[in-house]
Design a protein around this motif. Structure first.
Motif, PDB file in Angstrom:
ATOM      1  N   ASP A 378      43.122  54.956  30.795  1.00 39.34           N
ATOM      2  CA  ASP A 378      44.436  54.360  30.977  1.00 39.34           C
ATOM      3  C   ASP A 378      44.470  53.278  32.050  1.00 39.34           C
ATOM      4  O   ASP A 378      45.490  52.619  32.242  1.00 39.34           O
ATOM      5  CB  ASP A 378      45.475  55.443  31.304  1.00 39.34           C
ATOM      6  N   ARG A 379      43.326  53.062  32.738  1.00 40.71           N
ATOM      7  CA  ARG A 379      43.254  52.002  33.744  1.00 40.71           C
ATOM      8  C   ARG A 379      42.203  50.959  33.378  1.00 40.71           C
ATOM      9  O   ARG A 379      41.867  50.097  34.193  1.00 40.71           O
ATOM     10  CB  ARG A 379      42.935  52.588  35.120  1.00 40.71           C
ATOM     11  N   ALA A 380      41.683  51.039  32.141  1.00 42.27           N
ATOM     12  CA  ALA A 380      40.628  50.114  31.735  1.00 42.27           C
ATOM     13  C   ALA A 380      41.115  48.672  31.738  1.00 42.27           C
ATOM     14  O   ALA A 380      40.391  47.752  32.138  1.00 42.27           O
ATOM     15  CB  ALA A 380      40.096  50.496  30.352  1.00 42.27           C
ATOM     16  N   GLY A 381      42.345  48.441  31.273  1.00 41.90           N
ATOM     17  CA  GLY A 381      42.870  47.083  31.273  1.00 41.90           C
ATOM     18  C   GLY A 381      42.981  46.516  32.670  1.00 41.90           C
ATOM     19  O   GLY A 381      42.641  45.349  32.917  1.00 41.90           O
ATOM     20  N   LEU A 382      43.443  47.328  33.604  1.00 38.61           N
ATOM     21  CA  LEU A 382      43.563  46.879  34.987  1.00 38.61           C
ATOM     22  C   LEU A 382      42.184  46.596  35.586  1.00 38.61           C
ATOM     23  O   LEU A 382      41.988  45.615  36.298  1.00 38.61           O
ATOM     24  CB  LEU A 382      44.294  47.928  35.819  1.00 38.61           C
ATOM     25  N   ALA A 383      41.204  47.458  35.284  1.00 37.33           N
ATOM     26  CA  ALA A 383      39.851  47.234  35.790  1.00 37.33           C
ATOM     27  C   ALA A 383      39.268  45.932  35.234  1.00 37.33           C
ATOM     28  O   ALA A 383      38.608  45.177  35.956  1.00 37.33           O
ATOM     29  CB  ALA A 383      38.951  48.415  35.426  1.00 37.33           C
ATOM     30  N   GLY A 384      39.519  45.668  33.941  1.00 39.57           N
ATOM     31  CA  GLY A 384      39.074  44.400  33.371  1.00 39.57           C
ATOM     32  C   GLY A 384      39.735  43.223  34.054  1.00 39.57           C
ATOM     33  O   GLY A 384      39.107  42.185  34.296  1.00 39.57           O
ATOM     34  N   GLY A 385      41.018  43.378  34.398  1.00 37.57           N
ATOM     35  CA  GLY A 385      41.705  42.319  35.116  1.00 37.57           C
ATOM     36  C   GLY A 385      41.123  42.084  36.498  1.00 37.57           C
ATOM     37  O   GLY A 385      41.002  40.943  36.950  1.00 37.57           O
ATOM     38  N   VAL A 386      40.735  43.162  37.193  1.00 37.88           N
ATOM     39  CA  VAL A 386      40.119  43.036  38.510  1.00 37.88           C
ATOM     40  C   VAL A 386      38.799  42.275  38.410  1.00 37.88           C
ATOM     41  O   VAL A 386      38.516  41.370  39.213  1.00 37.88           O
ATOM     42  CB  VAL A 386      39.907  44.420  39.139  1.00 37.88           C
ATOM     43  N   ALA A 387      37.980  42.632  37.426  1.00 37.67           N
ATOM     44  CA  ALA A 387      36.697  41.949  37.254  1.00 37.67           C
ATOM     45  C   ALA A 387      36.897  40.475  36.936  1.00 37.67           C
ATOM     46  O   ALA A 387      36.162  39.614  37.417  1.00 37.67           O
ATOM     47  CB  ALA A 387      35.885  42.631  36.154  1.00 37.67           C
TER      48      ALA A 387
END
Length: 464
Positions: A378-387
């Motif tokens: 559920d936080r994969a999108g946010l992690a992709g945004g951070v990268a």
């Protein structure tokens, strides 16, 4: 029919942003001559786009989740087109830089929505995989066509044509997006206005300080003031982001593979885009813009060739080996260009570009895979945004730092600076845990400029 129209519209939005970025590199010498700009001015032509894109990337996803992804996609396309028109008609450098900043804002609104919309319109499984593969393929097409298209337009009609071309493409994307179904996040986060303002101020101040060193030197009062402002804004940003509902949850960066992936992504784009800036300036000393575009072609072609190989290697051995190999190859390519110098024979230059491209292709997909697989679904999108935030920050800093070193110490020194940063990225890549794994199909669809929706939770919900 709706699904096909949606896919074409999203791909046009991606093509618009990515082709423009690579094409403008070839226009820099012509822009400098026509508008009487210094190297520092040309760095701002690039970094006005990069800094704005990086600063607004996470907020772009949040706005789409809150107010509607189709609506924000259309706003982004319109903003990008308006910025392009301002660039094309710019009477001077101030207007051109302003237009580039508008383009960056438009890209930051457009691209996060495109992947989020595709994840909603296409159901999970083969149909979504095909859509994502097509979306990623557009990145390769844009990378390969950008230098040649930019070189052709600059040589035949002038640099303004690069920006005018964006208007019919943007109009087509807007027209097709009318048929795209609207969607929004069910639990959209609040817009972190304070964090957003401080992020823009920090990135702008630090970039200004770096660029100004190439013009005024490290002892310049302007550099000192800008650096102090940047440090103060960073401290304030960290304090603001400790509050509930931050734009960038700092806890994600404290430990684990995600901060490693962010460092590697930043180092990769630092060297890659800094080298593109120098190549756009140096290659045209002895050849026209179109010839320079063809000379750059080995790099995007090797990116496209290396990406699927990296996917298979990451599936079999984990991402550490292809990431480390990719960063090592990128550094080797930069070192080759540095040792050869600005007047190197064409075969040596082509070899350098090919090796750097292969290194980027080996690293780009796995580094995104490490980022999104390092956190709960559920936080994969946010992690992709951070990268991707780290990736775009690397673009901005690479253009600023390598351009400043080029202005003060020459071509070789600038490339050696990029090589040193890439070497740090290779060392960081080796620290990725061996057990880190990811799905092969996801790796193979992750292109050099893939931008995950920063706040979307649709993909996570659909996989449950």
């Amino acid at each position: 029919m709706i699904k096909r129209i949606t896919l074409v519209a999203m791909c046009l939005g991606l093509f618009l942003a990515q082709t423009d970025t690579t094409a403008v590199n070839l226009a820099l010498p012509s822009i400098g001559r026509d508008l009487r700009g210094s190297l520092a001015d040309l760095q701002w032509v690039m970094d006005a786009y990069n800094v704005t894109f990086a600063a607004l990337l996470l907020t772009g996803g949040t706005l789409g989740d809150r107010f509607g992804r189709r609506r924000l996609f259309r706003c982004g396309i319109a903003t990008f087109a308006a910025g392009s028109a301002l660039c094309a008609a710019a009477p001077g450098l101030a207007a051109l830089v302003t237009g580039r900043a508008l383009q960056g804002a438009g890209a930051a609104l457009t691209i996060p929505q495109s992947l989020a919309i595709l994840s909603v319109v296409f159901p999970q499984g083969r149909e979504r995989d095909r859509a994502m593969a097509a979306w990623s393929a557009v990145t390769g097409i844009a990378l390969a066509s950008g230098p040649i298209l930019g070189g052709l337009l600059v040589q035949v009609t002038g640099w303004q044509a690069i920006f005018w071309l964006n208007l019919p493409i943007g109009a087509a994307a807007l027209a097709l997006s009318m048929a795209v179904p609207e969607s929004a996040g069910r639990q959209a986060r609040r817009v972190d206005v304070g964090g957003q303002v401080l992020a823009i101020a920090f990135l702008t101040a630090l970039t200004y300080a770096i660029v100004e060193t190439g013009r005024s030197g490290w002892a310049s009062p302007r550099v000192a003031v800008a650096t102090a402002i940047g440090v103060a804004c960073l401290a304030a940003f960290v304090a603001v982001e400790r509050r509930p509902g931050p734009m960038l949850p700092l806890g994600l960066l404290r430990r684990g593979p995600l901060p490693i992936a962010a460092v590697v992504a930043l180092c990769m784009t630092f060297g890659a885009y800094g080298e593109l800036l120098l190549a756009g300036l140096v290659l045209q000393r002895h050849a026209g813009a179109l010839v320079a575009g063809f000379q750059l072609l080995p790099q995007p072609l090797m990116i496209m060739a290396g990406s699927p190989v990296a996917g298979r290697l990451a599936t079999r051995f984990g991402p550490r080996r292809p990431m480390t190999a990719g960063m090592t190859l990128l550094g080797a390519g930069l070192l080759t260009l540095a040792v050869a110098g600005a007047d190197a024979p064409v075969p040596v230059v082509e070899l350098g570009f090919a090796v750097t491209g292969l290194g980027i292709g080996f690293n780009a997909g796995p580094v995104m895979g490490v980022a999104v697989s390092a956190v709960p679904p559920d936080r994969a999108g946010l992690a992709g945004g951070v990268a991707n935030l780290a990736r775009m920050a690397g673009v901005g800093f690479g253009v600023a730092v390598m351009g400043a070193v080029f202005a003060g110490h020459g071509y070789r020194a600038a490339l050696l600076a990029g090589t040193a940063v890439v070497a740090l990225g290779a060392a960081a890549a080796w620290r990725v845990p061996r057990a880190q794994r990811r799905n092969a199909a996801a790796t193979e669809t992750a292109g050099f400029d893939e931008l995950e929706p920063s706040n979307s939770t649709e993909k996570a919900r659909s996989s449950r």
